[in-house]
Scaffold this motif. Structure first.
Motif, short mmCIF file in Angstrom:
data_model
loop_
_atom_site.label_atom_id
_atom_site.label_comp_id
_atom_site.label_asym_id
_atom_site.label_seq_id
_atom_site.Cartn_x
_atom_site.Cartn_y
_atom_site.Cartn_z
N GLU A 48 0.85 -1.19 0.00
CA GLU A 48 0.00 0.00 0.00
C GLU A 48 0.89 1.24 0.00
O GLU A 48 1.81 1.36 0.81
CB GLU A 48 -0.92 0.00 1.23
CG GLU A 48 -1.95 1.12 1.22
CD GLU A 48 -2.87 1.05 2.42
OE1 GLU A 48 -4.08 0.85 2.24
OE2 GLU A 48 -2.37 1.21 3.55
N LEU A 49 0.59 2.16 -0.90
CA LEU A 49 1.45 3.31 -1.11
C LEU A 49 1.06 4.44 -0.16
O LEU A 49 -0.11 4.82 -0.09
CB LEU A 49 1.34 3.80 -2.55
CG LEU A 49 1.57 2.73 -3.63
CD1 LEU A 49 1.41 3.33 -5.01
CD2 LEU A 49 2.95 2.09 -3.47
N PRO A 50 2.04 4.98 0.58
CA PRO A 50 1.72 6.08 1.49
C PRO A 50 1.39 7.35 0.72
O PRO A 50 2.02 7.67 -0.28
CB PRO A 50 3.00 6.24 2.33
CG PRO A 50 4.09 5.68 1.47
CD PRO A 50 3.47 4.59 0.65
N CYS A 51 0.38 8.06 1.23
CA CYS A 51 -0.07 9.27 0.56
C CYS A 51 0.98 10.37 0.74
O CYS A 51 1.56 10.53 1.81
CB CYS A 51 -1.40 9.71 1.15
SG CYS A 51 -2.19 11.04 0.26
N GLY A 52 1.21 11.13 -0.35
CA GLY A 52 2.13 12.25 -0.26
C GLY A 52 3.57 11.91 -0.56
O GLY A 52 4.42 12.80 -0.56
N GLN A 53 3.89 10.64 -0.81
CA GLN A 53 5.26 10.24 -1.11
C GLN A 53 5.33 9.71 -2.55
O GLN A 53 4.74 8.68 -2.86
CB GLN A 53 5.74 9.15 -0.14
CG GLN A 53 5.78 9.60 1.32
CD GLN A 53 6.30 8.51 2.23
OE1 GLN A 53 6.92 7.54 1.77
NE2 GLN A 53 6.08 8.67 3.52
N PRO A 54 6.05 10.40 -3.45
CA PRO A 54 6.16 9.94 -4.85
C PRO A 54 6.80 8.56 -4.92
O PRO A 54 7.65 8.20 -4.09
CB PRO A 54 7.05 11.01 -5.51
CG PRO A 54 6.97 12.20 -4.60
CD PRO A 54 6.78 11.66 -3.22
N GLN A 55 6.40 7.78 -5.92
CA GLN A 55 6.91 6.42 -6.10
C GLN A 55 7.59 6.31 -7.47
O GLN A 55 7.20 6.98 -8.44
CB GLN A 55 5.76 5.41 -6.01
CG GLN A 55 5.04 5.40 -4.69
CD GLN A 55 5.90 4.84 -3.57
OE1 GLN A 55 6.62 3.86 -3.77
NE2 GLN A 55 5.81 5.45 -2.40
N GLN A 56 8.62 5.46 -7.53
CA GLN A 56 9.29 5.16 -8.80
C GLN A 56 8.55 4.00 -9.47
O GLN A 56 8.44 2.92 -8.90
CB GLN A 56 10.76 4.82 -8.57
CG GLN A 56 11.61 5.99 -8.12
CD GLN A 56 11.65 7.11 -9.15
OE1 GLN A 56 11.83 6.85 -10.36
NE2 GLN A 56 11.46 8.34 -8.70
N LEU A 57 8.05 4.25 -10.63
CA LEU A 57 7.31 3.25 -11.39
C LEU A 57 8.22 2.73 -12.51
O LEU A 57 8.61 3.48 -13.40
CB LEU A 57 6.04 3.87 -11.97
CG LEU A 57 5.01 2.90 -12.55
CD1 LEU A 57 4.39 2.07 -11.44
CD2 LEU A 57 3.93 3.68 -13.29
N TRP A 58 8.60 1.44 -12.44
CA TRP A 58 9.52 0.86 -13.43
C TRP A 58 8.72 0.18 -14.54
O TRP A 58 7.71 -0.49 -14.28
CB TRP A 58 10.45 -0.14 -12.76
CG TRP A 58 11.58 0.53 -12.04
CD1 TRP A 58 11.63 0.90 -10.74
CD2 TRP A 58 12.81 0.96 -12.63
NE1 TRP A 58 12.81 1.52 -10.46
CE2 TRP A 58 13.57 1.58 -11.59
CE3 TRP A 58 13.37 0.88 -13.91
CZ2 TRP A 58 14.83 2.12 -11.80
CZ3 TRP A 58 14.63 1.40 -14.13
CH2 TRP A 58 15.35 2.02 -13.08
N VAL A 59 9.24 0.35 -15.77
CA VAL A 59 8.56 -0.17 -16.96
C VAL A 59 9.58 -0.95 -17.79
O VAL A 59 10.68 -0.46 -18.06
CB VAL A 59 7.94 0.97 -17.79
CG1 VAL A 59 7.20 0.40 -19.01
CG2 VAL A 59 7.02 1.83 -16.94
N ASP A 60 9.21 -2.18 -18.18
CA ASP A 60 10.02 -2.99 -19.10
C ASP A 60 9.34 -2.99 -20.47
O ASP A 60 8.11 -2.95 -20.56
CB ASP A 60 10.13 -4.43 -18.59
CG ASP A 60 10.72 -4.51 -17.19
OD1 ASP A 60 11.65 -3.73 -16.90
OD2 ASP A 60 10.24 -5.33 -16.38
N TYR A 61 10.15 -3.09 -21.56
CA TYR A 61 9.55 -3.11 -22.89
C TYR A 61 10.39 -3.96 -23.84
O TYR A 61 11.59 -4.16 -23.65
CB TYR A 61 9.39 -1.69 -23.45
CG TYR A 61 10.69 -0.95 -23.66
CD1 TYR A 61 11.42 -1.08 -24.85
CD2 TYR A 61 11.19 -0.11 -22.67
CE1 TYR A 61 12.61 -0.39 -25.04
CE2 TYR A 61 12.36 0.58 -22.85
CZ TYR A 61 13.08 0.45 -24.04
OH TYR A 61 14.26 1.11 -24.22
#
Length: 1151
Positions: A471-484
């Motif tokens: 669960e992602l804490p509110c107010g804290q940006p997250q790094q979203l990783w993408v593979d292609y």
């Protein structure tokens, strides 16, 4: 309201218009499938590969094509267009929903037109209503909160137009208008009347309803719980069982526990075959003992007592337990309380269960496949530090990997998919080689299985967004990783690819992220010619995404193929800002003084009201006590206030020292609050606490009075238990409800119902028919004219014009009647003042002046034929009839067209006399006299209100001790008080200065019950008569009552007080209600009150008292029988409980 977070999003992809080596024109338009009015909607438009200017038009087209809504109309000259459009959602043309077409048109070198259907829906406002309890008892306070919600389920500050609270009959008993939320929350409360209809009550807000129950429920004295594990493993050999008892107020219960633990048969046919088999042969174990200080009995249960190998029995233990409280419990009923309960647990072998988490049903070749294995035991607990085996079966080949669970019982895995094709089957299990069983018990495994299909792509191009697991804490940006992985046919002229990521939440596009990817992507093209890579994006996490959001990412390849993926986000709930404020408004009510005593002397000290001159007023009061008082029971005090209505304002809840159990008596708590509020409003003294208190009594009185309403709109003393409504009471209620509309929510239909019923009782002559008997004896004694005038007064005070046909005909009936009765003359003078008939009013006032009684600057009226008191005492002595009669004269003087100084002087004398008739709480003797007199005093005080100058009241004792009270405008409502210790004796009061003050001396003392007045006979007996058996915990009270007077006793009241430590047995009230003349029985913790509809011959009443807690050396208890409207006609009788003395109690303990 359906959650928009669960709504689908419509994706429109139009394939390229032209083909070639370079990128061709393509576009993506994304819109919610459902657009909610009246909120803001979003639309994503993405165009790429433009080589010439184009005209882009996006419309919502209705079926009739006449009211189309243009969302975008733009000429695009750039190679690319990225546009997130926001627009107000239009309302559906009809009803709550409408299907429209989302129409996209691109005009340039070529033309493309596409359309998809979307839904326009009118979103009803979401409203959340919550009460602090589900079940209430009469007299409690209902606290509730209302949270208006917008489409995102966020509290809004939208004003609520109306909030209703309705009783089980559908009556609106409370209403709030134009309520504004504070930080999105509305907190309201309502004190419920102590006497209220039982059933389901409804809070209604803008079509949304929430219900709660009103019940006369009795909670059990204590509760019992059986605590044992839900699952016991065979290898454990034993388990712990605990049986606990706890009183509802938290104290541990002491008592004896008896428990049976049985193993049930597996099949019912075995039960039939073993008919007559005892519990012992059915594998039962008995356990029991005394609870400890914590209220619990604990024991260990061995599994050897049960059969774990036989197929006859279930692998389960069922527990039945009872707890019988000790005789030393905090109450002592004749039968000790016993509670029973059941529970069960399963006996299982060791079961290990493996499941997959966060896995997909498909895989993308070339992109790693990820997931989690979770291991749990038989009781559902996670198992850490255990080896798991993951076997992947692909085209007949198996690969194995071993993993170790972490402390949460989980093991994450990542599988290479480059060589996968067709269906792949992974399954997880416990590594048996590493999991040894040393206890010889059976091990059962439940493995995890999955069947994965390949994701299809023509070019074998794929995009994967790596999942954020926690669960992602509110107010804290997250790094979203993408593979292609992209195919090798991108074209030589293409320098980069656009990756677009839409963050979707609550049915809309919350934000858009973009990433430009180089066509060669860091030179990571493999030998197979595929372009591989990974990158990250910073994803802002705000409250707009909570609790669930989705990220949808896509790339449009040059050949028009879309490569896409999505992932779900779980976001912690959070507020945009920290909430503040209070949800509840605290309401306070003054403590009730239940001491019995006599009202003290009252002196209203004023300078000349007409001139306002400085003056000095002195008076001496005698504080004598009877010779037969109980020793040291006398006490006295003097109170001083700078306003003659001040003490009344502070005692609105206890104006009368009598019950409020019928429809007329209830009005004494209702009607005075109307006049009490008007006075401080006019004088500028209406403080918020006074208003809140008065409105609270108006609300509770209104709630109670509806209990006495008949279906035809009329009211009677005991409601539907009476055969029909009462003319006078209906008029009284109509008058009060009509005047109270300005202060509290009164449902208009109740006013109109009563008015229609009352008008039906009016004859062609204008005179009214009298329906049902009158309880107020003064109206009976004064005759028909008095009742008629009372009804006419109601119509006028309700606001009806004298020109109204009903009113004018009633006035004609009045003019045709003639009487010299003082009460009728007082009413006529008041009525003629209301309609502005000055000459007729003056004639009545002159007639009244000839029959007045004047003494010591006081003026009042006395009934014909009733002897005057030998001298004017310091204490209240007048009957309700004289108070009511005199009170009607006061507003008659004040309602003249021109009020002279002489008139004010006369009014002041009347006020002085009325003030001396008030009880210590500033009410009067009975119902109607209190209502009429307070209305008159409020009118006088508002008319003569003026600012106090320098004003001092000095109270002097017999020995010369003096106490000064300084009064001024800022403390005129302050109650100043000092005790008088020299009793018996005298008290001197001197006032000097300019202004008004109310000085009241209250003397209290306790005396034995007075001898009978001869009007009532009363006998009291208890059964058993001696202290034997369980007499200390239970006894019956028998009452014999008879009226012997000549005048009919209309409402007779029996007040039976109970000895200390005893409470009424509610189940025995059936017997108390048995006689036909019993109209109502009220049960309080220390008293039973019986209301009788007249009393002629001897009647018997009975009920049971039971001990709630032991008290030594019990004192006598008293039963009082009296006429409600002539309280001087009364009879007291004392009795004692069977085991009232200490010797009785000891003798019973020894027996």
């Amino acid at each position: 309201m359906r959650s928009p977070a669960a709504l689908p999003v419509l994706l429109l992809l139009i394939l390229p218009l032209t083909a070639g080596a370079s990128a061709a024109l393509s576009y993506v338009v994304m819109s919610p499938a459902v657009i909610y009015h009246p909120h803001t909607a979003t639309l994503w438009v993405h165009l790429s590969g433009l080589h010439e200017p184009v005209q882009v038009t996006v419309q919502l087209q209705r079926a009739d094509r006449t009211h189309n809504i243009t969302l975008l109309e733009r000429k695009v000259q750039e190679p690319h267009l990225y546009l997130n459009i926001t627009f107000p959602a239009p309302a559906p043309a009809k009803g709550k929903g409408e299907i429209v077409n989302l129409h996209i048109s691109i005009q340039g070198g070529s033309l493309d037109v596409s359309k998809k259907k979307v839904m326009l829906r009118a979103l009803e406002p979401g409203i959340f209503i919550q009460t602090d309890k589900a079940v209430y008892r009469p007299g409690q306070q209902v606290k509730f909160r209302i949270v208006p919600l917008d489409k995102d389920f966020t509290p809004s500050n939208k004003k609520l137009r109306l909030v209703f609270l309705k009783d089980p009959s559908g009556n609106c008993i409370a209403q709030w208008q134009e309520v504004s939320p504070r930080q999105g929350i509305v907190g309201l409360s309502l004190p419920l009347a102590a006497e209220l209809a039982l059933g389901t009550y409804v809070i209604e807000v803008e079509g949304k309803r929430h219900s709660f129950s009103m019940e006369e429920y009795v909670l059990p004295k204590f509760e019992m719980t059986i605590d044992l594990p839900a699952v016991v493993l065979e290898k454990d050999k034993k388990f712990q069982m605990e049986v606990c008892g706890r009183y509802t107020y938290g104290k541990p219960a002491q008592g004896k526990v008896q428990a049976s633990l049985c193993q049930p048969f597996r099949h019912m046919r075995i039960l039939h075959g073993l008919h007559g088999v005892t519990q012992k042969k059915m594998k039962c174990l008995e356990a029991g003992g005394q609870t400890e200080k914590n209220g619990c009995f604990s024991t260990e249960v061995w599994l050897t007592a049960f059969s774990l190998t036989s197929s006859m029995y279930q692998k389960q233990v069922q527990v039945q337990a009872s707890l019988v409280e000790d005789g030393t419990a905090p109450h002592s009923f004749s039968t000790r309380l016993e509670l029973k309960n059941t529970n069960s647990c399963k006996i299982l072998p060791e079961i290990l269960t493996v499941t997959f988490e966060n896995t997909c049903d498909f895989y993308k070749p070339g992109i790693p496949y990820t997931g989690i294995m979770l291991l749990k035991g038989a009781n559902g607990a996670v198992l850490p530090q255990k080896q798991l085996l993951l076997i992947v079966s692909q085209q007949g080949k198996d690969t194995r990997q071993t993993f170790l669970t972490d402390r949460s019982g989980r093991a994450s895995f990542e599988l290479e998919t480059s060589g996968w094709s067709r269906t792949v089957s992974p399954y997880g299990q416990v590594n048996e080689a590493a999991h040894t069983q040393n206890n010889g018990s059976t091990l059962i495994q439940q493995n995890a299985y999955a069947y994965l299909s390949p994701f299809f792509s023509v070019s074998r191009s794929f995009l994967r967004i790596q999942q954020l697991e926690s669960e992602l804490p509110c107010g804290q940006p997250q790094q979203l990783w993408v593979d292609y992985i992209f195919s090798k046919g991108l074209g030589t002229q293409l320098e980069s690819l656009d990756a677009v990521f839409l963050v979707l939440a609550k049915g809309t596009i919350a934000s858009v992220l973009r990433k430009e990817l180089p066509a060669e992507a860091d030179g990571s093209r493999g030998m197979d010619g595929l372009l591989r890579g990974s990158f990250s994006l910073e994803l802002p996490i705000g409250p707009e995404l909570a609790p669930i959001a989705k990220v949808l990412g896509y790339v449009v390849l040059p050949d028009g193929e879309m490569v896409a993926d999505s992932t779900e986000l779980k976001v912690a709930k959070c507020f945009p800002s920290k909430p503040g404020g209070s949800w509840w408004r605290r309401r306070t009510t003054p403590c009730s003084d239940r001491k019995v005593g006599l009202p003290g002397g009252v002196r209203q000290c004023c300078g000349d009201v007409g001139q306002g001159r400085l003056a000095t007023v002195a008076e001496e009061m005698s504080l004598e006590v009877p010779a037969n008082i109980f020793e040291a029971s006398q006490r006295a005090h003097v109170t001083v206030m700078g306003d003659i209505m001040g003490s009344t304002l502070q005692n609105l809840d206890r104006l009368l020292a009598m019950p409020y159990g019928c429809g007329e008596q209830n009005m004494v708590r209702f009607a005075p609050n109307i006049y009490i509020q008007k006075y401080p409003e006019k004088s500028g003294q209406l403080h918020p606490d006074i208003r809140a208190k008065a409105q609270g009594f108006l609300q509770s009185g209104y709630q109670r009075e509806l209990l006495y309403k008949h279906d035809d709109g009329s009211y009677s003393a005991f409601g539907k238990s009476d055969p029909r409504g009462n003319t006078w009471l209906t008029a009284f209620v109509l008058q009060s409800f009509g005047q109270a509309r300005a202060n509290v929510a009164i449902e208009e239909r109740h006013i109109m119902d009563a008015l229609r019923w009352l008008q039906k009782q009016q004859q062609e002559t204008g005179c009214f028919c009298s329906v049902e008997k009158l309880f107020n004896n003064i109206l009976q004694l004064s005759g028909y004219q008095s009742r008629l005038i009372s009804l006419s007064t109601v119509l006028l005070e309700l606001g009806l014009s004298p020109a109204d046909l009903k009113v004018s005909s009633a006035l004609q009936c009045l003019e045709a009647s003639a009487t010299d009765d003082p009460y009728t003359q007082a009413l006529l003078a008041y009525v003629f003042g209301l309609v502005g008939r000055g000459a007729q009013q003056q004639a009545r006032l002159q007639s009244l002046a000839q029959h007045s009684v004047s003494t010591e600057e006081q003026l009042y009226w006395w009934r014909k034929g009733k002897a005057l008191p030998p001298s004017q005492p310091s204490w209240a002595a007048a009957a309700p009839a004289e108070v009511e009669m005199t009170a009607y004269v006061l507003p008659a003087y004040l309602s003249q067209p021109q009020v002279s100084s002489a008139d004010l002087g006369t009014a002041s004398q009347i006020v002085c006399w009325l003030s001396k008739q008030q009880n210590p709480y500033r009410g009067f003797a009975s119902t109607q006299d209190t209502v009429v007199a307070l209305q008159a005093l409020a009118k006088y005080t508002a008319l003569t209100y003026g600012s106090n100058g320098d004003f001092t009241v000095t109270v002097t004792s017999l020995t010369g001790t003096a106490q000064d009270f300084v009064l001024h405008n800022s403390n005129r409502l302050l109650l100043q008080r000092v005790a008088l210790h020299e009793l018996p004796g005298t008290c001197g009061v001197r006032a000097r200065g300019q202004g008004c003050a109310l000085v009241q001396v209250t003397l209290r003392y306790n005396v034995p019950p007075p001898p009978s007045t001869g009007m009532f006979d009363l006998r009291v007996e208890v059964e058993p008569g001696e202290c034997m058996g369980d007499a200390s915990t239970l006894f019956h009270l028998l009452l014999w009552a008879r009226y012997t007077g000549e005048r009919p006793a209309t409402v007779v009241v029996i007040e039976a007080k109970l000895p200390s430590g005893y409470i009424p047995d509610k189940s025995s009230m059936v017997e108390a209600r048995r006689p036909k003349l019993v109209k109502k029985v009220e049960v309080q913790p220390d008293q039973v009150t019986v209301y009788l509809d007249q009393l002629t011959k001897e009647e018997t009443f009975a009920f049971t008292a039971m001990q709630d807690f032991p008290v030594r050396n019990l004192q006598l208890a008293t039963v009082t029988l009296y006429d409600y409207y002539e309280m001087g006609d009364c009879r007291d009788a004392a009795y004692s409980a069977p085991c009232s003395s200490e010797a009785d109690g000891q003798e019973q303990e020894n027996s």
